[in-house]
Enzyme design. Structure first.
Site, mmCIF file in Angstrom:
data_model
loop_
_atom_site.group_PDB
_atom_site.id
_atom_site.type_symbol
_atom_site.label_atom_id
_atom_site.label_comp_id
_atom_site.label_asym_id
_atom_site.label_seq_id
_atom_site.Cartn_x
_atom_site.Cartn_y
_atom_site.Cartn_z
ATOM 1 N N ASP A 13 -7.543 -0.374 -8.372
ATOM 2 C CA ASP A 13 -6.125 0.020 -8.312
ATOM 3 C C ASP A 13 -5.888 1.421 -8.873
ATOM 4 O OD1 ASP A 13 -5.389 -2.644 -7.417
ATOM 5 O OD2 ASP A 13 -5.693 -3.272 -9.502
ATOM 6 N N LYS A 16 -7.313 5.035 -5.036
ATOM 7 C CA LYS A 16 -8.332 5.480 -4.086
ATOM 8 C C LYS A 16 -7.755 5.739 -2.710
ATOM 9 C CE LYS A 16 -10.650 1.733 -4.705
ATOM 10 N NZ LYS A 16 -9.787 1.177 -5.754
ATOM 11 N N GLY A 40 -6.667 -3.747 -2.045
ATOM 12 C CA GLY A 40 -5.321 -3.309 -1.686
ATOM 13 C C GLY A 40 -5.179 -1.819 -1.873
ATOM 14 N N HIS A 41 -4.894 -1.089 -0.800
ATOM 15 C CA HIS A 41 -4.674 0.353 -0.875
ATOM 16 C C HIS A 41 -3.246 0.642 -0.426
ATOM 17 C CE1 HIS A 41 -8.844 0.768 -1.609
ATOM 18 N NE2 HIS A 41 -9.253 0.644 -0.371
ATOM 19 N N GLN A 218 -11.906 -1.984 -4.853
ATOM 20 C CA GLN A 218 -11.976 -2.344 -6.277
ATOM 21 C C GLN A 218 -12.481 -1.151 -7.114
ATOM 22 O OE1 GLN A 218 -13.865 -4.823 -4.131
ATOM 23 N NE2 GLN A 218 -11.927 -5.798 -3.717
#
Length: 422
Positions: A13, A16, A40-41, A218
């Site tokens: 988180d 990235k 999750g991006h 991650q």
């Protein structure tokens, strides 16, 4: 040739997606090399906000993206994400999927949830997306790969072979070969045109002197070997996972950019030496909107931990840092940087391998004065308040790595580049 890796260098988180999106403007292709839709991006640009889980954020720029062999892919989730993008006017025609990636099937999700429940208060805090159980099948050599999945009779044959093994291991599961086959063969038809030998495709890109950007999911502290085991993910998120997860050699990697927040966050269970459980931590969480992209869980907040980022630097061979969410710290009178740990009276500069020892470490802090000026509109390092400049310089010194860029807001234009890496 030019291979650049973007690595989350804390517990994930870190931002990235934003940096990958920024660098992807100059890349010919963007490659995801591990993990699944547990990632999750969040990408923001032109007044729009997108949340991605499987598809690399390069989909918004070059449009050419690869889901590598090191990934585990839920075809249903992938097709839903493609529709989400298509509905927003974003083309997904440039997606290529490795025929060697493994397929997440519905029994993997059920097993994931069952295992977490059985762990009780020792649960790992997984997203229950079936990631771990799919990797277990991969290494037990009973997984179903994409190359098999897209051929109907082969897919049915493999289901008939594998599902009885899973039912014997987990008799409470209620799945039938025909039910899974009838639903998932339709997904297979839809993704089949995207499936190819992506390792061969990447080799062609490199021989043509193309710019290739690798995006992990991650963070390195969730690495299956070097993270805070057992509270980790099931793959190698750092640059150490690129070669295996994308099918390339190390000579193809030129730059490795470690993405870190100006502070630290973590989602789920596990040791977190610099955690702030007070008003300052709550303030950072709310200002930084620190809630999980996938789970919406509130993230745990901590001070910047140089021990963690140094371990990431060693693991991934970082050539530069990208400091994210610097603006979130504006207005905090005194900032802390963790420079080392103390364990049983001894000063240490690395994370213990044994989680019971990591739970006992005490962070050693260095305090620095904060800044109150609004930095969201700065366009250079020199425009930052002097205390903010000193904070960045000290991070660079502690981590033994130059700062390549820093971010002062969520938008693409709020990224200040100090070193061109692509």
């Amino acid at each position: 040739m030019s291979g650049i890796v973007v690595v989350g260098s804390q517990w994930g988180d870190e931002g990235k997606g934003k940096i990958t999106d920024y660098l992807a403007q100059k890349a010919d292709v963007v490659v995801r090399y591990q993990g699944g839709n547990n990632a999750g991006h969040t990408i923001e640009f032109n007044g729009q906000k997108f949340a991605l889980r499987l598809i690399p954020s390069g989909i918004f720029t070059s449009g050419n993206v690869i889901l590598g062999n090191g990934m585990v892919i839920n075809p249903k989730a992938l097709l839903e994400e493609m529709k989400y993008l298509n509905d927003a006017g974003v083309s997904t025609d440039g997606i290529k999927i490795s025929d060697r990636a493994h397929v997440i099937l519905p029994y993997h999700l059920e097993i994931d949830a069952m295992q977490e429940k059985l762990r009780g208060d020792k649960n790992i805090g997984t997203t229950k997306k079936g990631i771990g159980p799919t990797y277990v099948d991969k290494y037990a050599r009973i997984g179903i790969r994409v190359g098999e999945f897209i051929h109907e009779e082969l897919f049915r044959s493999r289901l008939e072979e594998v599902l009885p093994l899973k039912l014997r291991e987990y008799p409470e599961l209620d799945f039938h070969v025909e039910d899974i086959f009838q639903e998932y063969k339709e997904y297979a038809k839809m993704i089949k045109p995207m499936v190819t030998d992506t390792g061969l495709l990447l080799d062609e890109y490199f021989r043509q002197d193309k710019k290739v950007l690798f995006e992990g999911a991650q963070g390195t502290m969730l690495d299956i070997d070097y993270g805070t085991y057992p509270y980790v993910t099931s793959s190698h998120p750092g640059a150490n996972g690129v070669c295996e997860g994308a099918g390339i050699g190390p000579v193809n990697i030129d730059e490795v950019i470690g993405i870190v927040k100006a502070y630290t966050t973590r989602v789920g269970s596990g040791a977190f030496p610099t955690e702030i459980d007070d008003e300052v931590g709550n303030r950072i969480r709310e200002v930084g909107r620190e809630y999980g992209t996938v789970t919406k869980r509130p993230r745990r907040i901590g001070w910047f931990d140089a021990v963690v980022v140094n371990q990431s630097r060693r693991m991934s061979g970082l050539t530069g840092l990208s400091i994210m969410l610097l603006d979130v710290l504006t207005g905090i009178e005194t900032l802390k940087l963790c420079t080392a740990y103390q364990l049983n009276g001894e000063i240490i500069h690395a994370l213990p391998a044994v989680i019971q020892e990591l739970d006992k470490v005490e962070p050693i802090y260095e305090e620095m004065p904060g800044w109150s000026e609004d930095i969201t509109h700065v366009t250079s390092f020199e425009e930052l308040p002097i205390n903010c400049q000193n904070y960045l310089k000290r991070i660079s010194e502690l981590v033994h790595c130059p700062i390549a860029m820093f971010s002062v807001g969520p938008d693409r234009e709020q990224t200040i580049i100090l070193k061109e890496v692509i």
